[in-house]
Design a protein around this motif. Structure first.
Motif, mmCIF file in Angstrom:
data_model
loop_
_atom_site.group_PDB
_atom_site.id
_atom_site.type_symbol
_atom_site.label_atom_id
_atom_site.label_comp_id
_atom_site.label_asym_id
_atom_site.label_seq_id
_atom_site.Cartn_x
_atom_site.Cartn_y
_atom_site.Cartn_z
ATOM 1 N N CYS A 113 0.955 -1.083 -0.261
ATOM 2 C CA CYS A 113 -0.366 -0.026 -0.496
ATOM 3 C C CYS A 113 0.966 1.200 0.265
ATOM 4 O O CYS A 113 0.162 2.440 -0.443
ATOM 5 C CB CYS A 113 -1.072 -0.068 1.378
ATOM 6 S SG CYS A 113 -2.207 -0.833 1.489
ATOM 7 N N ALA A 131 -4.575 -7.621 -5.656
ATOM 8 C CA ALA A 131 -5.480 -6.711 -6.399
ATOM 9 C C ALA A 131 -5.746 -5.558 -5.593
ATOM 10 O O ALA A 131 -6.106 -4.631 -6.613
ATOM 11 C CB ALA A 131 -6.272 -7.546 -5.143
ATOM 12 N N TYR A 132 -4.562 -5.305 -4.722
ATOM 13 C CA TYR A 132 -4.860 -3.351 -4.258
ATOM 14 C C TYR A 132 -3.591 -2.725 -5.351
ATOM 15 O O TYR A 132 -4.449 -1.258 -5.413
ATOM 16 C CB TYR A 132 -4.067 -3.436 -2.390
ATOM 17 C CG TYR A 132 -4.040 -2.211 -2.195
ATOM 18 C CD1 TYR A 132 -5.108 -1.672 -1.711
ATOM 19 C CD2 TYR A 132 -2.856 -1.235 -2.334
ATOM 20 C CE1 TYR A 132 -5.031 0.206 -0.939
ATOM 21 C CE2 TYR A 132 -2.898 0.331 -1.815
ATOM 22 C CZ TYR A 132 -3.722 0.400 -1.321
ATOM 23 O OH TYR A 132 -3.911 1.374 -0.778
ATOM 24 N N SER A 134 -2.965 -3.437 -8.013
ATOM 25 C CA SER A 134 -3.846 -3.189 -9.288
ATOM 26 C C SER A 134 -5.282 -1.826 -9.811
ATOM 27 O O SER A 134 -5.148 -1.422 -10.371
ATOM 28 C CB SER A 134 -4.284 -4.820 -10.217
ATOM 29 O OG SER A 134 -6.012 -4.927 -9.167
ATOM 30 N N GLU A 135 -5.831 -1.964 -8.092
ATOM 31 C CA GLU A 135 -7.329 -1.092 -8.253
ATOM 32 C C GLU A 135 -6.766 0.322 -7.844
ATOM 33 O O GLU A 135 -7.248 1.355 -8.346
ATOM 34 C CB GLU A 135 -8.256 -1.847 -7.071
ATOM 35 C CG GLU A 135 -9.045 -0.377 -7.039
ATOM 36 C CD GLU A 135 -9.994 -1.189 -6.084
ATOM 37 O OE1 GLU A 135 -11.147 -0.570 -5.855
ATOM 38 O OE2 GLU A 135 -10.297 -2.522 -5.620
ATOM 39 N N PHE A 136 -5.174 0.658 -6.619
ATOM 40 C CA PHE A 136 -5.097 1.573 -6.363
ATOM 41 C C PHE A 136 -3.849 2.170 -6.982
ATOM 42 O O PHE A 136 -3.951 3.612 -6.612
ATOM 43 C CB PHE A 136 -5.177 1.541 -4.690
ATOM 44 C CG PHE A 136 -6.663 1.614 -3.984
ATOM 45 C CD1 PHE A 136 -7.506 2.699 -4.371
ATOM 46 C CD2 PHE A 136 -7.033 0.147 -4.203
ATOM 47 C CE1 PHE A 136 -8.842 1.906 -4.059
ATOM 48 C CE2 PHE A 136 -8.271 -0.419 -3.249
ATOM 49 C CZ PHE A 136 -9.110 0.665 -3.237
#
Length: 261
Positions: A113, A131-132, A134-136
């Protein structure tokens, strides 16, 4: 179940495990989350445990014990402040434009993060980290191939060989740390850690101080392979001396500032 019996049940569980979540205790003793939290407060007042985010932990100073690997969703919410402080310090070690490998686990998730918006190439086999990012994230992301292993939450093919990627740094977590090295309970993680270590110039361990009390059964990596370790200011003098005696450079992240102590 009476208050006395619930408290006795929780205290007995803490003799076997370093941490129990509120959600698990709800199932174990058959009461609401609010009642479990009141039980935890009573046990803490009695000196039978210490309150931590998401549940109750065994008291400091108890002998190290064999560890139970909790699901990622529960581990992510334990010792959050410590893990975020460790992640902030670790992010300062990364140079823009470089390539890094990020291991699975909750502390490495918080590290992911921290570096999501950096100019980096990030390789990971961790589903939560991928997943984090790829999204943020805006960093270049490469996800390892293979089968999905929902616990411990990685994509990995142990039979695969001939990887072509290499990185400046490998950021790795661990279920436990002792004088023998990094300790794990899942054989797949042991294989994965050793594989990734051969593909990075520097191995940096990210573990909160609780991990020095836990004793999973398998040595994943000896201390001699580690270049640096980052932990929080719960590190005891004895554990600090152990690291020094084995020549491991370590940094202590202050919980309030997230900078080396």
């Amino acid at each position: 179940m009476s208050d006395f019996l619930r408290h006795a049940t929780i205290a007995n569980l803490l003799r076997e495990r370093p941490f129990i979540s509120v959600n698990e205790l709800k199932s174990k003793v058959g009461v609401s989350a609010a009642t479990v939290r009141r039980d935890i407060d009573k046990l803490v007042e009695a000196g039978l445990g210490q309150k931590v985010y998401g549940g109750i932990a065994a008291m400091d100073g108890l002998p190290a014990r064999r560890s139970v690997a909790l699901p990622f969703i529960e581990r992510r919410d334990i010792a959050v402040d410590a893990k975020r402080a460790i992640a902030r310090v670790a992010a300062c070690l990364v140079r823009d434009g470089s390539s890094v490998i990020v291991h699975g686990g909750s502390t490495c998730f918080h590290f992911g993060c921290e570096i999501a918006q950096r100019n980096l190439r990030v390789f990971t086999n961790s589903m939560p980290v991928a997943a984090y990012l790829s999204e943020f994230g805006t960093c270049q992301l490469t996800v390892g191939g293979g089968d999905l292993h929902r616990e411990p939450g990685i994509i990995y093919d142990a039979a695969q060989s001939g990887h072509t990627f290499y990185a400046a740094q490998f950021f790795v977590g661990s279920l436990g740390v002792s004088a023998e090295g990094l300790l794990e309970s899942h054989p797949l993680l042991v294989r994965f850690i050793n594989d990734m270590c051969n593909r990075a110039n520097e191995i940096i361990v990210l573990v909160d101080s609780r991990k020095f009390r836990e004793r999973p059964p398998t040595v994943a990596l000896p201390l001699t392979r580690i270049h640096r370790l980052i932990t929080d200011d719960g590190l005891t003098n004895a554990d600090a001396k152990m690291l020094e005696d084995h020549g491991v450079q370590f940094t202590v992240a202050a919980l309030n500032k997230g900078v080396p102590a």
